[in-house]
Design a protein around this motif. Structure first.
Motif, PDB file in Angstrom:
ATOM      1  N   UNK A  69       0.853  -1.223   0.000  1.00 41.50           N
ATOM      2  CA  UNK A  69       0.000   0.000   0.000  1.00 41.50           C
ATOM      3  C   UNK A  69       0.866   1.242   0.000  1.00 41.50           C
ATOM      4  N   UNK A  70       1.882   1.315   0.802  1.00 41.90           N
ATOM      5  CA  UNK A  70       2.813   2.452   0.792  1.00 41.90           C
ATOM      6  C   UNK A  70       3.452   2.610  -0.561  1.00 41.90           C
ATOM      7  N   UNK A  71       3.805   1.473  -1.164  1.00 44.06           N
ATOM      8  CA  UNK A  71       4.449   1.529  -2.473  1.00 44.06           C
ATOM      9  C   UNK A  71       3.486   2.128  -3.512  1.00 44.06           C
ATOM     10  N   UNK A  72       2.196   1.694  -3.454  1.00 41.84           N
ATOM     11  CA  UNK A  72       1.197   2.253  -4.387  1.00 41.84           C
ATOM     12  C   UNK A  72       1.033   3.744  -4.158  1.00 41.84           C
ATOM     13  N   UNK A  73       1.068   4.155  -2.895  1.00 41.08           N
ATOM     14  CA  UNK A  73       0.915   5.579  -2.599  1.00 41.08           C
ATOM     15  C   UNK A  73       2.081   6.358  -3.170  1.00 41.08           C
ATOM     16  N   UNK A  74       3.264   5.865  -3.045  1.00 43.90           N
ATOM     17  CA  UNK A  74       4.431   6.536  -3.618  1.00 43.90           C
ATOM     18  C   UNK A  74       4.337   6.616  -5.142  1.00 43.90           C
ATOM     19  N   UNK A  75       3.878   5.505  -5.746  1.00 41.48           N
ATOM     20  CA  UNK A  75       3.719   5.523  -7.210  1.00 41.48           C
ATOM     21  C   UNK A  75       2.668   6.537  -7.644  1.00 41.48           C
ATOM     22  N   UNK A  76       1.572   6.588  -6.863  1.00 45.66           N
ATOM     23  CA  UNK A  76       0.504   7.564  -7.195  1.00 45.66           C
ATOM     24  C   UNK A  76       1.039   8.986  -7.077  1.00 45.66           C
ATOM     25  N   UNK A  77       1.758   9.236  -6.033  1.00 41.82           N
ATOM     26  CA  UNK A  77       2.338  10.574  -5.834  1.00 41.82           C
ATOM     27  C   UNK A  77       3.306  10.901  -6.943  1.00 41.82           C
ATOM     28  N   UNK A  78       4.045   9.869  -7.420  1.00 40.19           N
ATOM     29  CA  UNK A  78       5.006  10.076  -8.506  1.00 40.19           C
ATOM     30  C   UNK A  78       4.299  10.396  -9.811  1.00 40.19           C
ATOM     31  N   UNK A  79       3.129   9.825 -10.046  1.00 39.90           N
ATOM     32  CA  UNK A  79       2.394  10.079 -11.306  1.00 39.90           C
ATOM     33  C   UNK A  79       1.940  11.536 -11.391  1.00 39.90           C
ATOM     34  N   UNK A 130     -10.501  -0.821   0.075  1.00 36.57           N
ATOM     35  CA  UNK A 130     -11.338  -0.553  -1.098  1.00 36.57           C
ATOM     36  C   UNK A 130     -11.631   0.947  -1.229  1.00 36.57           C
ATOM     37  N   UNK A 131     -11.874   1.625  -0.076  1.00 33.07           N
ATOM     38  CA  UNK A 131     -12.123   3.069  -0.103  1.00 33.07           C
ATOM     39  C   UNK A 131     -10.887   3.788  -0.647  1.00 33.07           C
ATOM     40  N   UNK A 132      -9.718   3.341  -0.210  1.00 30.30           N
ATOM     41  CA  UNK A 132      -8.482   3.980  -0.690  1.00 30.30           C
ATOM     42  C   UNK A 132      -8.290   3.704  -2.178  1.00 30.30           C
ATOM     43  N   UNK A 133      -8.591   2.519  -2.635  1.00 32.03           N
ATOM     44  CA  UNK A 133      -8.414   2.154  -4.037  1.00 32.03           C
ATOM     45  C   UNK A 133      -9.395   2.928  -4.924  1.00 32.03           C
ATOM     46  N   UNK A 141      -7.985   8.541 -13.219  1.00 33.98           N
ATOM     47  CA  UNK A 141      -8.847   9.044 -14.286  1.00 33.98           C
ATOM     48  C   UNK A 141      -8.578  10.526 -14.510  1.00 33.98           C
ATOM     49  N   UNK A 142      -8.383  11.300 -13.432  1.00 30.91           N
ATOM     50  CA  UNK A 142      -8.101  12.725 -13.557  1.00 30.91           C
ATOM     51  C   UNK A 142      -6.759  12.949 -14.242  1.00 30.91           C
ATOM     52  N   UNK A 143      -5.768  12.103 -13.924  1.00 31.39           N
ATOM     53  CA  UNK A 143      -4.471  12.245 -14.560  1.00 31.39           C
ATOM     54  C   UNK A 143      -4.548  11.923 -16.043  1.00 31.39           C
ATOM     55  N   UNK A 144      -5.346  10.933 -16.389  1.00 28.15           N
ATOM     56  CA  UNK A 144      -5.506  10.598 -17.800  1.00 28.15           C
ATOM     57  C   UNK A 144      -6.249  11.715 -18.547  1.00 28.15           C
ATOM     58  N   UNK A 145      -7.070  12.469 -17.774  1.00 24.49           N
ATOM     59  CA  UNK A 145      -7.785  13.605 -18.372  1.00 24.49           C
ATOM     60  C   UNK A 145      -6.950  14.876 -18.295  1.00 24.49           C
ATOM     61  N   UNK A 146      -5.714  14.762 -17.848  1.00 27.52           N
ATOM     62  CA  UNK A 146      -4.760  15.874 -17.731  1.00 27.52           C
ATOM     63  C   UNK A 146      -5.220  16.921 -16.724  1.00 27.52           C
ATOM     64  N   UNK A 147      -6.069  16.492 -15.766  1.00 32.65           N
ATOM     65  CA  UNK A 147      -6.509  17.423 -14.744  1.00 32.65           C
ATOM     66  C   UNK A 147      -5.639  17.180 -13.527  1.00 32.65           C
ATOM     67  N   UNK A 148      -4.420  17.687 -13.585  1.00 36.37           N
ATOM     68  CA  UNK A 148      -3.443  17.422 -12.550  1.00 36.37           C
ATOM     69  C   UNK A 148      -3.776  18.140 -11.240  1.00 36.37           C
ATOM     70  N   UNK A 153      -5.468  17.486  -5.672  1.00 35.51           N
ATOM     71  CA  UNK A 153      -6.373  17.759  -4.555  1.00 35.51           C
ATOM     72  C   UNK A 153      -6.967  16.461  -4.026  1.00 35.51           C
ATOM     73  N   UNK A 154      -7.389  15.595  -4.960  1.00 33.85           N
ATOM     74  CA  UNK A 154      -7.978  14.313  -4.541  1.00 33.85           C
ATOM     75  C   UNK A 154      -6.929  13.419  -3.856  1.00 33.85           C
ATOM     76  N   UNK A 155      -5.659  13.507  -4.300  1.00 37.14           N
ATOM     77  CA  UNK A 155      -4.589  12.729  -3.666  1.00 37.14           C
ATOM     78  C   UNK A 155      -4.412  13.089  -2.200  1.00 37.14           C
ATOM     79  N   UNK A 156      -4.568  14.467  -1.928  1.00 40.23           N
ATOM     80  CA  UNK A 156      -4.442  14.908  -0.552  1.00 40.23           C
ATOM     81  C   UNK A 156      -5.586  14.358   0.280  1.00 40.23           C
ATOM     82  N   UNK A 157      -6.786  14.299  -0.301  1.00 38.84           N
ATOM     83  CA  UNK A 157      -7.922  13.739   0.419  1.00 38.84           C
ATOM     84  C   UNK A 157      -7.717  12.251   0.678  1.00 38.84           C
ATOM     85  N   UNK A 158      -7.140  11.591  -0.312  1.00 37.79           N
ATOM     86  CA  UNK A 158      -6.951  10.120  -0.179  1.00 37.79           C
ATOM     87  C   UNK A 158      -5.862   9.777   0.829  1.00 37.79           C
ATOM     88  N   UNK A 159      -5.061  10.748   1.228  1.00 44.15           N
ATOM     89  CA  UNK A 159      -4.011  10.514   2.238  1.00 44.15           C
ATOM     90  C   UNK A 159      -4.633  10.113   3.568  1.00 44.15           C
TER      91      UNK A 159
END
Length: 887
Positions: A69-79, A130-133, A141-148, A153-159
């Protein structure tokens, strides 16, 4: 009660049962201990498996979820920092792999068994994950839509969701760690409990096994101690042997019973052997006493005076049959402790009273309840009535010659009656011999008187013619009387010759009776002396040497008696051959230098220059004479020297033995060469011996054509001179020379055989011997010696058994055959064996205790290969065995 039952049960149980019981109990205890151990190990194994396979694995899986899970969070932050679409897609793909890993861990974790709390924690964990996922998917989806910006903002909420997930994971790990600590505590408790249980079981098992072992060992050791005590109580020469008091019904009880049976049989056998030895010894003692006696009065007194004490008689009478006015009657010849003739009678008619009836019936009469007024046995202190009375006839060829009457305060035992029977049987021959000799002497005296009367009458005839007719008639009458006397002399001479034959046969039988036990005694004493097993003390070896020396002395005495008998009856043979004097001198030095050293005397040997180096005589007999003369010289010399001087005078060779001893009185010179006689013949004499040596030497000297001359002075010593005729080779009998030549020619051959292999055990090992002897003592001693050389010994008690054994065992290598045996003697057995073709060449060595003339020839004629007399010379015997097994 338990102890008594256990003891009673132990006595009834066999050793095998006790050991099986002990082993079974030990096995049962071990099985119980093993079962407990396996049970404890299984419990420990279950607990460890529970810790390792359940709690530990769950903790590991949850921690894997946390890490991923930590690894996924780091990857998400990296994206959020990647604006290149291809790199973004690559990161998304990697993120999907990490999700797949976490989901597979979730599935694996869900499969594991869980408690209620763990199940609730897992549901919470899965919900938080599941809530975190879900939010993470929205970020992608937002990153694929280029809405960085929205994605960030959503990443901070998911923290917050991630933090909640991590908290849930930490709570689950803490729950499982507490559960694992509890499991470890339970394992420690279970381990400690199992150690205590195992230790208790081991202690209890050890106590049980110790009790069982103590019981078994105590039972066995007690029995062994009693058996060892019984065996240790057996002492050499004891007539009463110990018993083993053991009541158990196991193998030790059987051993005790067998031992007690064996000791009882040994005691019975020893008693019989003692009785037989006593009979033979006393028989020999008594018969030796009246050797050389020449009148009936002396014989009767010697017999009754010596026999009565031996058999425990307190009164003894010796009646001899004579011709009285009314016919044959019995007259008192000698007595023992007797006050005088009863009722004034000086003779008893045949058939009159018990004495006369004994003579008439020629049967022994025994009374065991003598009337109180029958007769009295007197002493200086008083008189008493005897308890037993025995009367024995003395007969020769069925004719009663005398009656022996003995009375005693005790019963006459079977052994004493046997001794009396044997003595009276032998006494008849001696009585006949002496009576015949006395009749001859009486007739000779009568003949001498008649001859003197005839001479007187002849002188009277020459002085007066008137009395010629009357004197002529008287002369004819005297001639008739002389012819009658001559006929009677011839008859008495025939009876004397028959008596002599009986005496020779008696000596031969006596030789056999004495040599047979002597053979086993000498063999066993020699084995004990050699101490091959090194298990005897020096004192015991000294005892064995004393027994062996005494046996050799007895054998020497037997040989002397037989030699004397051969000389008296003209049956001793001499073999004349060339004899080298230097060999005679060497033999003297070898035999008598140790004697001289022991007695601190000088041994001087002088040989004159004119003495020829070779003489023609019997070498064995010459050595025998010189040995006797020198032995006598050393016996009667305490200081000074003994000299052997060899010289020649004209046609005679002289061997002089000169000593510086006590000397011989002149009044004793006439009978020192008599058999059983010495210059000092009293029981208190200073010098031992039988008195046979000089008698034998004198007889041998006569056979060799010579004589022995003695010269002696009291206190100055004696000189015994042997005079032998000087013979030449032409004087020797041709047959005798050829015999000696053949014997000398065979010596190298025999010597060669005796030197084949140096390792005699290789020669004897595995060879089968058939020993035929009816005397168990000889069989035992010879078997012991032969088996010590690793030879197999088969035994037969008589000739018939020997033939059966030989047929059943045709691989027998050699036979030792005794001659005098019951049922079938050795002569007949050897003849029967030689009649079987396949046994024509089997070596047969004849063993006999008889040593009379022609015995050797009889054995060879019957089929013997070799001949050896008892007591057996072991070196000679094994030399014969080597010779026969190698040819």
């Amino acid at each position: 009660m338990i102890k008594e039952n256990m003891k009673a049960g132990g006595e009834a149980m066999k050793i095998k049962t006790k050991l099986i019981f002990s082993f079974s109990m030990a096995t049962a205890v071990m099985i119980v201990l093993l079962g407990v151990g396996i049970y404890v190990l299984e419990k420990l194994d279950e607990n460890v498996n529970d810790i390792v396979s359940d709690r530990y694995i769950k903790i590991k899986l949850i921690r894997d979820i946390r890490f991923d899970s930590h690894q996924m969070d780091r990857n998400t932050k990296g994206m959020l920092r990647i604006h290149n679409r291809d790199d973004l897609l690559q990161e998304i793909s990697q993120l999907e792999e990490e999700r797949s890993t976490v989901e597979s861990v979730m599935v694996e974790l869900e499969k594991l068994s869980m408690g209620e709390r763990a199940q609730n924690d897992f549901v919470t964990l899965k919900t938080d994950y599941n809530r975190y996922i879900d939010k993470q998917n929205k970020i992608i989806q937002l990153l694929l839509a280029d809405d960085y910006e929205a994605a960030a903002h959503l990443y901070e909420e998911n923290t917050d969701n991630l933090q909640k997930l991590m908290t849930t994971i930490s709570d689950s790990v803490s729950t499982y760690e507490k559960s694992m600590d509890q499991a470890f505590a339970n394992s420690d408790y279970l381990y400690s409990l199992s150690v205590k249980i195992m230790f208790s079981m081991v202690v209890v098992g050890a106590l049980i096994l110790s009790c069982i072992a103590w019981w078994v060992i105590k039972e066995i050791s007690n029995s062994l101690s009693k058996i060892i005590d019984g065996l240790a109580g057996v002492t050499y020469g004891s007539t009463v042997l110990p018993r083993i008091e053991l009541k158990t019904r196991d193998e030790f009880g059987e051993i005790a019973t067998a031992f007690n049976t064996m000791t009882r049989q040994l005691e019975e056998h020893a008693a019989r052997e003692l009785e037989n030895d006593w009979l033979k010894t006393k028989f020999s003692e008594v018969t030796t006493l009246y050797q050389g006696v020449e009148d009936l009065q002396t014989l009767g007194q010697i017999f009754i005076s010596n026999v009565a004490p031996i058999v425990g008689a307190n009164l003894g009478l010796f009646y001899f049959k004579e011709e009285c006015e009314t016919g044959p009657c019995l007259k008192l010849l000698a007595s023992y402790a007797y006050r005088g003739i009863c009722s004034g009678k000086d003779s008893i008619q045949i058939g009159e009273g018990l004495v006369g009836q004994c003579a008439a019936d020629n049967k022994i009469i025994l009374l065991t309840q003598v009337p109180s007024d029958y007769t009295k046995i007197e002493s200086g202190l008083g008189e008493a009535t005897p308890l037993s009375l025995i009367l024995l006839p003395v007969a020769f060829e069925g004719n009663v010659m005398a009656v022996i009457e003995l009375a005693s305060f005790e019963d006459f035992s079977d052994s004493k009656r046997q001794l009396l029977t044997r003595l009276t049987e032998n006494l008849g021959v001696t009585l006949q011999s002496i009576a015949g000799r006395m009749r001859i002497e009486d007739l000779l005296k009568k003949a001498q008187l008649l001859t003197e009367e005839l001479q007187t009458q002849a002188e009277e005839l020459t002085s007066t013619n008137e009395q010629l007719a009357e004197q002529y008639r008287q002369s004819e009458q005297k001639t008739i009387e002389l012819e009658e006397i001559s006929a009677e002399l011839e008859e008495n001479a025939r009876q004397l010759a028959a008596s002599s034959n009986y005496k020779s046969q008696f000596l031969a039988n006596m030789s056999h009776e004495l040599r047979t036990p002597l053979n086993s005694m000498l063999i066993l004493a020699k084995m004990l002396t050699d101490n091959a097993d090194n298990n005897l003390t020096p004192k015991q070896i000294e005892f064995a040497q004393t027994i062996y020396s005494a046996g050799c002395d007895l054998l020497h005495l037997i040989n002397e008696i037989l030699d004397l008998s051969k000389i008296e009856h003209g049956k001793m043979e001499v073999n004349i051959s060339e004899v080298f004097l230097d060999k005679i001198v060497r033999n003297v030095k070898q035999n008598f230098i140790p004697v001289a050293a022991q007695k601190r005397l000088d041994l001087i040997i002088k040989v004159d220059n004119d003495v020829p180096p070779v003489v023609y005589t019997d070498e064995q007999r010459l050595n025998q004479i010189l040995s006797n003369l020198l032995s006598n010289a050393f016996k009667f010399t305490t200081h000074g020297s003994v000299t052997l001087h060899i010289n020649c005078i004209e046609k005679e060779m002289i061997f002089s033995v000169i000593d510086t001893g006590v000397g011989i009185p002149q009044d004793k010179m006439d009978f020192i060469f008599g058999a059983f006689q010495q210059a000092d013949g009293t029981t208190s004499r200073n010098y031992g011996g039988t008195g046979l040596g000089l008698a034998i030497s004198k007889g041998i000297a006569a056979l060799l054509g010579g004589q022995i001359v003695v010269d002696s002075k009291i206190g100055q010593g004696s000189t015994f001179s042997l005079y032998l005729p000087l013979r030449g080779p032409s004087d020797i009998n041709t047959q005798n020379s050829l015999k000696n030549f053949n014997e000398r020619r065979m010596v190298p051959e025999v010597a060669a055989v005796l030197k084949l292999p140096s390792d005699t055990e290789t020669l004897f090992q595995g060879k089968t011997v058939l020993l035929v002897d009816d005397d168990m003592r000889n069989a035992f001693s010879l078997t012991t010696v032969l088996e010590s050389y690793q030879m197999k010994v088969l035994y037969a008690e008589n000739g018939r058994e020997a033939i059966d054994t030989l047929i059943q065992n045709p691989d027998i290598d050699i036979i030792f055959m005794d001659i005098m045996m019951p049922e079938m003697d050795g002569y007949e057995a050897m003849r029967r064996i030689r009649e079987i073709p396949k046994f024509n060449d089997i070596p047969i060595i004849a063993l006999t205790a008889k040593a009379m003339k022609d015995d050797n020839a009889k054995c060879i004629a019957a089929g013997a290969t070799d001949y050896i007399t008892k007591p057996v010379d072991l070196e000679k015997l094994f030399a014969m065995i080597r010779l026969r097994l190698c040819t």
